[in-house]
Design a protein around this motif. Structure first.
Motif, PDB file in Angstrom:
ATOM      1  N   ALA A  63       5.530  -0.209  -2.800  1.00 42.75           N
ATOM      2  CA  ALA A  63       4.240  -1.003  -2.834  1.00 42.75           C
ATOM      3  C   ALA A  63       3.527  -0.834  -1.557  1.00 42.75           C
ATOM      4  O   ALA A  63       2.267  -0.896  -1.264  1.00 42.75           O
ATOM      5  CB  ALA A  63       4.233  -2.354  -3.442  1.00 42.75           C
ATOM      6  N   THR A  64       4.285  -0.626  -0.478  1.00 39.50           N
ATOM      7  CA  THR A  64       3.644  -0.398   0.935  1.00 39.50           C
ATOM      8  C   THR A  64       3.564   0.630   1.169  1.00 39.50           C
ATOM      9  O   THR A  64       3.246   1.019   2.517  1.00 39.50           O
ATOM     10  CB  THR A  64       4.664  -1.179   1.956  1.00 39.50           C
ATOM     11  OG1 THR A  64       5.747  -0.517   2.092  1.00 39.50           O
ATOM     12  CG2 THR A  64       4.836  -2.715   1.585  1.00 39.50           C
ATOM     13  N   LYS A  66       5.811   3.402   1.023  1.00 44.60           N
ATOM     14  CA  LYS A  66       7.003   4.188   1.614  1.00 44.60           C
ATOM     15  C   LYS A  66       7.568   4.895   0.249  1.00 44.60           C
ATOM     16  O   LYS A  66       7.432   4.520  -0.717  1.00 44.60           O
ATOM     17  CB  LYS A  66       8.005   3.206   2.346  1.00 44.60           C
ATOM     18  CG  LYS A  66       7.424   2.147   3.149  1.00 44.60           C
ATOM     19  CD  LYS A  66       7.189   2.929   4.351  1.00 44.60           C
ATOM     20  CE  LYS A  66       6.696   1.792   5.563  1.00 44.60           C
ATOM     21  NZ  LYS A  66       6.074   2.560   6.732  1.00 44.60           N
ATOM     22  N   ALA A 190      -2.079   1.279  -1.295  1.00 44.95           N
ATOM     23  CA  ALA A 190      -0.788   0.755  -0.851  1.00 44.95           C
ATOM     24  C   ALA A 190      -0.976  -0.822   0.024  1.00 44.95           C
ATOM     25  O   ALA A 190      -2.243  -0.868   0.465  1.00 44.95           O
ATOM     26  CB  ALA A 190      -0.018   1.592   0.106  1.00 44.95           C
ATOM     27  N   LEU A 191       0.021  -1.539  -0.115  1.00 45.05           N
ATOM     28  CA  LEU A 191      -0.184  -3.075   0.551  1.00 45.05           C
ATOM     29  C   LEU A 191       0.243  -2.590   2.203  1.00 45.05           C
ATOM     30  O   LEU A 191       1.341  -2.703   2.294  1.00 45.05           O
ATOM     31  CB  LEU A 191       0.597  -4.046  -0.232  1.00 45.05           C
ATOM     32  CG  LEU A 191       0.488  -4.058  -1.811  1.00 45.05           C
ATOM     33  CD1 LEU A 191       1.381  -5.265  -2.108  1.00 45.05           C
ATOM     34  CD2 LEU A 191      -0.969  -4.312  -1.808  1.00 45.05           C
ATOM     35  N   THR A 192      -0.830  -2.659   2.867  1.00 47.79           N
ATOM     36  CA  THR A 192      -0.670  -2.469   4.164  1.00 47.79           C
ATOM     37  C   THR A 192      -1.204  -3.284   5.079  1.00 47.79           C
ATOM     38  O   THR A 192      -1.132  -3.070   6.586  1.00 47.79           O
ATOM     39  CB  THR A 192      -1.138  -0.732   4.845  1.00 47.79           C
ATOM     40  OG1 THR A 192      -2.572  -0.914   4.322  1.00 47.79           O
ATOM     41  CG2 THR A 192      -0.243   0.263   4.160  1.00 47.79           C
ATOM     42  N   GLY A 193      -1.643  -4.249   4.665  1.00 49.86           N
ATOM     43  CA  GLY A 193      -2.260  -5.459   5.464  1.00 49.86           C
ATOM     44  C   GLY A 193      -4.026  -4.877   5.468  1.00 49.86           C
ATOM     45  O   GLY A 193      -4.121  -3.796   5.460  1.00 49.86           O
ATOM     46  N   MET A 194      -4.842  -6.105   5.166  1.00 46.72           N
ATOM     47  CA  MET A 194      -6.239  -5.683   4.806  1.00 46.72           C
ATOM     48  C   MET A 194      -7.124  -5.507   5.991  1.00 46.72           C
ATOM     49  O   MET A 194      -8.029  -5.820   6.149  1.00 46.72           O
ATOM     50  CB  MET A 194      -6.952  -6.451   3.943  1.00 46.72           C
ATOM     51  CG  MET A 194      -6.458  -8.085   4.069  1.00 46.72           C
ATOM     52  SD  MET A 194      -7.062  -9.021   2.890  1.00 46.72           S
ATOM     53  CE  MET A 194      -8.889  -8.974   3.333  1.00 46.72           C
ATOM     54  N   LYS A 195      -6.625  -4.821   7.029  1.00 53.17           N
ATOM     55  CA  LYS A 195      -7.265  -4.327   8.431  1.00 53.17           C
ATOM     56  C   LYS A 195      -8.322  -3.502   7.947  1.00 53.17           C
ATOM     57  O   LYS A 195      -8.114  -2.320   7.166  1.00 53.17           O
ATOM     58  CB  LYS A 195      -6.272  -3.797   9.471  1.00 53.17           C
ATOM     59  CG  LYS A 195      -6.719  -3.956  10.837  1.00 53.17           C
ATOM     60  CD  LYS A 195      -5.518  -3.358  11.690  1.00 53.17           C
ATOM     61  CE  LYS A 195      -5.694  -4.286  12.959  1.00 53.17           C
ATOM     62  NZ  LYS A 195      -4.700  -4.982  13.470  1.00 53.17           N
ATOM     63  N   ARG A 197     -10.471  -2.857   5.699  1.00 46.53           N
ATOM     64  CA  ARG A 197     -10.788  -2.931   4.354  1.00 46.53           C
ATOM     65  C   ARG A 197     -10.507  -4.054   3.544  1.00 46.53           C
ATOM     66  O   ARG A 197     -10.013  -5.289   4.049  1.00 46.53           O
ATOM     67  CB  ARG A 197      -9.929  -1.782   3.669  1.00 46.53           C
ATOM     68  CG  ARG A 197      -8.139  -2.154   3.765  1.00 46.53           C
ATOM     69  CD  ARG A 197      -7.601  -1.281   2.754  1.00 46.53           C
ATOM     70  NE  ARG A 197      -6.269  -1.310   2.882  1.00 46.53           N
ATOM     71  CZ  ARG A 197      -5.343  -2.413   2.453  1.00 46.53           C
ATOM     72  NH1 ARG A 197      -6.121  -3.353   1.790  1.00 46.53           N
ATOM     73  NH2 ARG A 197      -4.130  -2.251   2.731  1.00 46.53           N
ATOM     74  N   GLN A 199      -9.005  -6.425   0.316  1.00 52.12           N
ATOM     75  CA  GLN A 199      -7.892  -6.751  -0.346  1.00 52.12           C
ATOM     76  C   GLN A 199      -7.418  -5.757  -1.196  1.00 52.12           C
ATOM     77  O   GLN A 199      -8.057  -5.134  -2.244  1.00 52.12           O
ATOM     78  CB  GLN A 199      -7.872  -8.102  -0.944  1.00 52.12           C
ATOM     79  CG  GLN A 199      -6.621  -8.469  -1.756  1.00 52.12           C
ATOM     80  CD  GLN A 199      -6.821  -9.787  -2.561  1.00 52.12           C
ATOM     81  OE1 GLN A 199      -7.899  -9.857  -3.264  1.00 52.12           O
ATOM     82  NE2 GLN A 199      -6.102 -10.510  -2.742  1.00 52.12           N
ATOM     83  N   ASN A 200      -6.055  -5.136  -1.106  1.00 51.96           N
ATOM     84  CA  ASN A 200      -5.181  -4.491  -2.122  1.00 51.96           C
ATOM     85  C   ASN A 200      -4.502  -5.463  -3.103  1.00 51.96           C
ATOM     86  O   ASN A 200      -3.763  -6.218  -2.548  1.00 51.96           O
ATOM     87  CB  ASN A 200      -4.619  -3.274  -1.503  1.00 51.96           C
ATOM     88  CG  ASN A 200      -5.305  -2.180  -1.284  1.00 51.96           C
ATOM     89  OD1 ASN A 200      -6.578  -1.815  -1.704  1.00 51.96           O
ATOM     90  ND2 ASN A 200      -4.796  -1.126  -0.518  1.00 51.96           N
TER      91      ASN A 200
END
Ligand SMILES: Cc1ncc(C[n+]2csc(CCOP(=O)(O)OP(=O)(O)O)c2C)c(N)n1
Lengths: 349, 244
Positions: A63-64, A66, A190-195, A197, A199-200
């Motif tokens: 989900a991130t 990888k 992907a969930l990478t933190g919403m920097k 952009r 929310q995912n």
């Protein structure tokens, strides 16, 4: 190298970021090998408390964005089915290796192909499919790994590599080298933190009226694309063949020797070897069934893949089975005998 | 004029699906305020449970995932191990964490995963209609214990936090409640501490258990439900900093 170690190293070369697994025979070499190699590469290895946990760790890492994988054998794969259904619902890429052993239940640790139905029909709950690769040599097993990661990333789907105890344990020379990746879509989900952009969200719950039906249609469109573009199979000496053996994995390896021996005796026999088990090479088998031939499914079960052969043949030709379940392995002589019987019956030669 | 209260931007401005008097909304707000105050909105990944809070991502404005029932600590492990610089939390009910997911939470703690767990204990399975949870009080009437929960056959209220506090892999375990304003303030402090530990790279799992009202399935008016937490629940689940 044994098949288990070869596929593990191939996964490392293919850029697997994280491996999660729980020991089970006959695939323990994968977990042990990964514990060492992933650490050497500064990547992630976790020996989980169960296969349930392992597949969910894969879910989290995938989900991130990888590249994540797990491996197991039949009883452990059963335990992973919940997670595999969620992976399908959430459309996450993942690679799962099943080194099959005999079943049902605890069964035995001998090689088997008894998980074909579970692998090719989805296995978990809900309306989904995943890609299944069925290699038949240690080299092909290793080559499946970069392909599996690419297919998973390209289609956001689980790819299962379906091997068996012989392939996992068998030692053969292998060439392991980096393969160029396919052009792959960006993982902007992907969930990478919403920097920078919005929310995912990764989810599989769709409560609004019609929302899940829409998801299922979207999955089906993806499945159709895979069926149209990703079928792999080998056709061996089939041009003039009156008998066609259909076999995959280690059973195909053995059946090939039987085909060669029968050919030496002048029997017109060939083989179609599915490499992708889902999508199944139905078109190839259907084309072969256009002229009258006898089909012989050879598999290490009481007859599972044969159902896909029959679906492709659509009643135009007889389809027979030579199956050995419960850890039994078909011998070359047995298959050759079966071919001979068919020759007499069908009047070939 | 001085601002004394504002909505945190980490909590989306929308109506929720929770029942009147439910504790999930309060817990969400505390969580959102902590994420804002610690300035970690852009590197936090949250995990929603299966339970009434399954749609938590509709309210919390951070990257979120919804996972299988009880498996959040395993999913969190996969995320945190591959993304050590991110802040990963799971938000789980007592069915999710203390029934179907006991193996996953126990082993995540056992491995000393650097995660933050918000554990909402409402003494019932809310989402499926108020059945008994492992945390249901003795004598409590639920959809599956119509005569009240009996220790014989149904067991005692399960004190998961006490069990987890025993493990060397947990750095911090505190039980709080939402039953009064001071309790709520303390709960927020605990949540903040649990996140701070993860940000500081503390070598283990931090967990905050929150006793939370479920007026619907306790069949109590919201104010009475708050009183029931104080009078009943705290007898089996004492409010305490259990570790760290
Ligand atoms: C594998 C599985 N089993 C059962 C369920 C049904 N189910 C959904 S939520 C839930 C219990 C939730 O209770 P809890 O975790 O206490 O959360 P609450 O709803 O009270 O907030 C159950 C049993 C499910 N979704 N998946």
């Amino acid at each position: 190298m044994c098949g288990n170690e070869a596929l593990a190293e191939a996964a490392v070369i293919a850029g697997c970021d994280a491996y999660f697994g729980y020991p089970i025979t006959p695939q323990n070499e994968i977990t042990a090998y990964m514990s060492r190699r992933m650490a050497e590469e500064g990547r992630v290895f976790v020996q989980s408390e169960s296969e349930l946990a392992a597949i969910n760790m894969v879910f989290g890492a995938a989900a991130t964005g990888k590249r994540a994988m797990t491996s197991s054998s039949s009883p452990g794969i059963s335990l992973m089915q919940e997670g595999m259904s969620y992976l399908a619902g959430a459309e996450l890429p993942a690679v799962v290796v099943n080194v099959m052993r005999g079943g049902p239940g605890l069964g035995n640790i001998a090689p088997s192909q008894g998980d074909y139905f579970q692998a090719t029909r989805g296995g978990g709950h809900g309306d989904y499919r995943h890609i299944v690769l069925g290699p038949s040599s240690v080299q092909e097993l290793a080559d499946c790994m970069p392909l599996a990661f690419d297919l998973a990333d390209q289609y956001r789907i689980t790819v299962m590599v379906l091997a068996d105890g012989i392939l996992g344990q068998m030692m053969e020379p292998v060439v392991l080298e980096p393969k160029p990746r396919r052009p792959l879509p960006p993982k902007d989900w992907a969930l990478t933190g919403m920097k920078d952009r919005k929310q995912n969200i990764v989810r599989s719950l769709w409560l609004a009226e019609g929302a899940l039906e829409e998801l299922n249609y979207r999955l089906e469109a993806k499945h159709r694309q895979i069926r149209d573009n990703e079928v792999l199979c080998e056709e061996y000496r089939i041009e003039d063949a009156e008998i066609i053996v259909v076999a995959y994995g280690i059973a195909a390896r053995i059946a090939r020797a039987a085909v060669d021996r029968a050919r030496e005796q002048g029997v017109p026999v060939g083989m179609i070897r599915p490499i992708t088990l889902w999508p199944f090479p139905s078109a190839q088998i259907s084309a072969a069934a256009e002229t009258f031939r006898v089909f012989l499914a050879v598999e290490m079960s009481c007859g599972q893949m044969i159902e896909d052969v029959k679906l492709a043949v659509e009643g135009r030709c007889p389809v027979l089975l030579h199956g050995r379940p419960g850890g039994g392995v078909p011998m070359v002589d047995e298959i050759q005998d079966k071919i001979r019987q068919l020759t007499i019956r069908s009047g070939a030669v | 004029m001085k601002t004394v209260f504002k909505r945190t931007p980490v909590l989306k401005d929308c109506p929720t699906h929770y029942c009147p008097g439910c504790g999930h909304g309060i817990a969400h707000r505390l969580l959102a305020e902590v994420i804002e105050e610690l300035d970690i909105q852009d590197r936090t990944i949250g995990i929603a449970p299966v339970g009434c809070a399954v749609l938590a991502y509709n309210y919390l404005d951070v990257d979120m995932i919804e996972v299988a029932h009880g498996r959040a600590p395993a999913v969190a492990t996969g995320m945190k191990r591959t993304n050590p610089d991110h802040i990963v939390f799971s938000y789980q009910g007592d069915g999710d964490l203390a029934a179907i997911g006991t193996a996953e939470i126990l082993h995540a703690a056992h491995r000393a995963e650097q995660l933050t767990v918000i554990f909402i204990n409402n003494a019932v399975f809310g989402m499926t209609g108020g059945q008994m949870a492992p945390t249901t009080m003795l004598g409590q009437v639920t959809a599956t214990t119509l005569g009240g929960r009996h220790a014989t056959g149904e067991g005692y209220p399960l004190q998961v936090s006490e069990i987890l506090a025993l493990l060397p892999g947990t750095t911090y375990v505190e039980r709080c409640a939402l039953s009064s304003a001071p309790r709520i303030k303390q709960a927020k402090k605990a949540i903040k501490h649990a996140f701070q530990l993860q940000m500081d790279g503390a070598p283990g799992l931090s967990l905050v258990e929150i006793l939370s009202p479920c007026p619907t399935y306790w069949r109590l008016a919201p104010a009475k439900a708050m009183a029931w937490i104080e009078e009943q629940m705290t007898t089996a689940f004492p409010i305490a900093r259990l570790k760290g």
